[in-house]
Enzyme design. Structure first.
Site, short mmCIF file in Angstrom:
data_model
loop_
_atom_site.label_atom_id
_atom_site.label_comp_id
_atom_site.label_asym_id
_atom_site.label_seq_id
_atom_site.Cartn_x
_atom_site.Cartn_y
_atom_site.Cartn_z
N LYS A 1 -23.15 23.81 -8.66
CA LYS A 1 -24.20 22.97 -9.25
C LYS A 1 -25.25 23.86 -9.89
CE LYS A 1 -24.45 18.86 -6.53
NZ LYS A 1 -25.26 18.08 -5.59
N GLY B 1 -14.46 19.08 2.97
CA GLY B 1 -14.48 18.89 1.52
C GLY B 1 -13.44 19.66 0.74
N ASP C 1 -23.75 24.51 -3.73
CA ASP C 1 -24.95 23.78 -4.16
C ASP C 1 -26.14 24.72 -3.92
OD1 ASP C 1 -26.78 21.83 -4.85
OD2 ASP C 1 -26.61 20.74 -2.97
N VAL D 1 -21.86 14.23 -6.44
CA VAL D 1 -20.51 13.89 -6.88
C VAL D 1 -19.59 13.57 -5.69
CG1 VAL D 1 -20.61 15.15 -9.06
CG2 VAL D 1 -19.94 16.37 -6.99
N ARG E 1 -13.17 10.58 -0.53
CA ARG E 1 -12.51 11.88 -0.68
C ARG E 1 -11.18 11.75 -1.40
NH1 ARG E 1 -15.32 15.46 2.67
NH2 ARG E 1 -16.06 14.62 4.64
N ASP F 1 -15.48 23.28 -1.47
CA ASP F 1 -15.48 22.34 -2.59
C ASP F 1 -16.59 22.65 -3.59
OD1 ASP F 1 -17.49 21.65 -0.77
OD2 ASP F 1 -16.86 19.57 -0.53
N ASP G 1 -17.11 13.76 -0.30
CA ASP G 1 -17.35 12.43 0.26
C ASP G 1 -18.78 11.95 0.09
OD1 ASP G 1 -18.50 14.38 2.11
OD2 ASP G 1 -18.80 12.66 3.45
P1 5GP Z 1 -24.79 23.96 0.06
O1 5GP Z 1 -24.86 24.45 1.46
O2 5GP Z 1 -24.23 24.96 -0.91
O3 5GP Z 1 -26.10 23.41 -0.42
O4 5GP Z 1 -23.86 22.71 0.07
C1 5GP Z 1 -22.52 22.85 0.26
C2 5GP Z 1 -21.95 21.66 0.97
O5 5GP Z 1 -22.73 20.48 0.79
C3 5GP Z 1 -20.60 21.39 0.36
O6 5GP Z 1 -19.59 21.99 1.13
C4 5GP Z 1 -20.52 19.89 0.38
O7 5GP Z 1 -19.89 19.48 1.57
C5 5GP Z 1 -21.95 19.40 0.38
N1 5GP Z 1 -22.41 18.97 -0.98
C6 5GP Z 1 -23.26 19.62 -1.80
N2 5GP Z 1 -23.42 18.94 -2.95
C7 5GP Z 1 -22.63 17.85 -2.85
C8 5GP Z 1 -22.34 16.75 -3.74
O8 5GP Z 1 -22.82 16.62 -4.87
N3 5GP Z 1 -21.47 15.81 -3.28
C9 5GP Z 1 -20.89 15.89 -2.04
N4 5GP Z 1 -20.06 14.92 -1.70
N5 5GP Z 1 -21.13 16.91 -1.19
C10 5GP Z 1 -21.98 17.87 -1.60
MG MG Z 2 -18.52 21.01 2.67
#
Ligand code: 5GP
Ligand code: MG
Length: 176
Positions: A123, A38, A95, A145, A157, A92, A151
């Site tokens: 987020k 990402g 979350d 998103v 992407r 990227d 993606d």
């Molecule tokens: P986390 O581990 O912080 O919950 O999520 C991080 C990873 O989840 C990011 O590197 C991304 O690849 C994916 N991700 C989280 N939210 C989104 C989103 O809204 N859209 C997309 N395409 N990927 C997300």
């Molecule tokens: Mg990622």
């Protein structure tokens, strides 16, 4: 798809990130570790605005299947040696924070001088960890998103803007 951040806004956000990073590290050598896949677009745009001596490595993580989370895997074979280096992790989006938390834990064990992270997007209200990246370009609402590196099932992407993928878009996409 609804556009959340257009090309101009994204560029301004990356410019802000670069300014903050340049200010924080000055002329000190920096090792960037980008989280694939990402962060590829952000990395390409961001590193060209950084002024210190730079090394660039990557790790690969994957956790999503569609918009649902699966188990997280980390492949660090292409990371570079980070012992005794100032290291900046680039992703990227932050979350839940679980991805960067796990990568951070792995990297801390390798003895970097310092370890910070930079993300394009955070987020709002979704975090399950008790820290946030030092550098964040945009806070966004809790929507899925795509674009600018992000993606849905490995597509989108390449969109030069960031868009919200709505349930109707997903349905249309999977029915085709
Ligand atoms: P986390 O581990 O912080 O919950 O999520 C991080 C990873 O989840 C990011 O590197 C991304 O690849 C994916 N991700 C989280 N939210 C989104 C989103 O809204 N859209 C997309 N395409 N990927 C997300
Ligand atoms: Mg990622």
């Amino acid at each position: 798809m609804k556009i959340l951040l257009n090309e101009k806004a994204l560029n301004e956000g990356v410019e802000r990130l670069a300014d903050e990073i340049n200010e924080t590290y000055g002329d000190k050598p920096l090792t960037i570790v980008g989280v694939l896949t990402g962060s590829v677009i952000l990395m390409a745009d961001l590193i060209r605005k950084l002024k210190m001596p730079l090394r660039v490595g990557v790790v690969q993580t994957s956790s999503y299947e569609g918009t649902e989370r699966g188990a997280l895997t980390i492949n660090s074979e292409m990371m570079l040696d980070i012992a005794d280096r100032d290291v900046l992790l680039i992703d990227d989006i932050f979350d839940t924070g679980n991805t960067l938390e796990e990568v951070t834990q792995l990297m801390k064990g390798l003895g970097p001088t310092s370890l910070r992270s930079a993300v394009l997007l955070l987020k709002t209200g979704r975090q399950l960890v008790d820290w946030k990246p030092e550098f964040v370009a945009f806070d966004i609402p809790d929507e899925f998103v795509v674009g600018y590196g992000l993606d849905f099932n490995d597509e989108f992407r390449n969109l030069p803007y960031l868009a919200c993928l709505e349930p109707a878009d997903i349905q249309g996409f999977t029915e085709v």
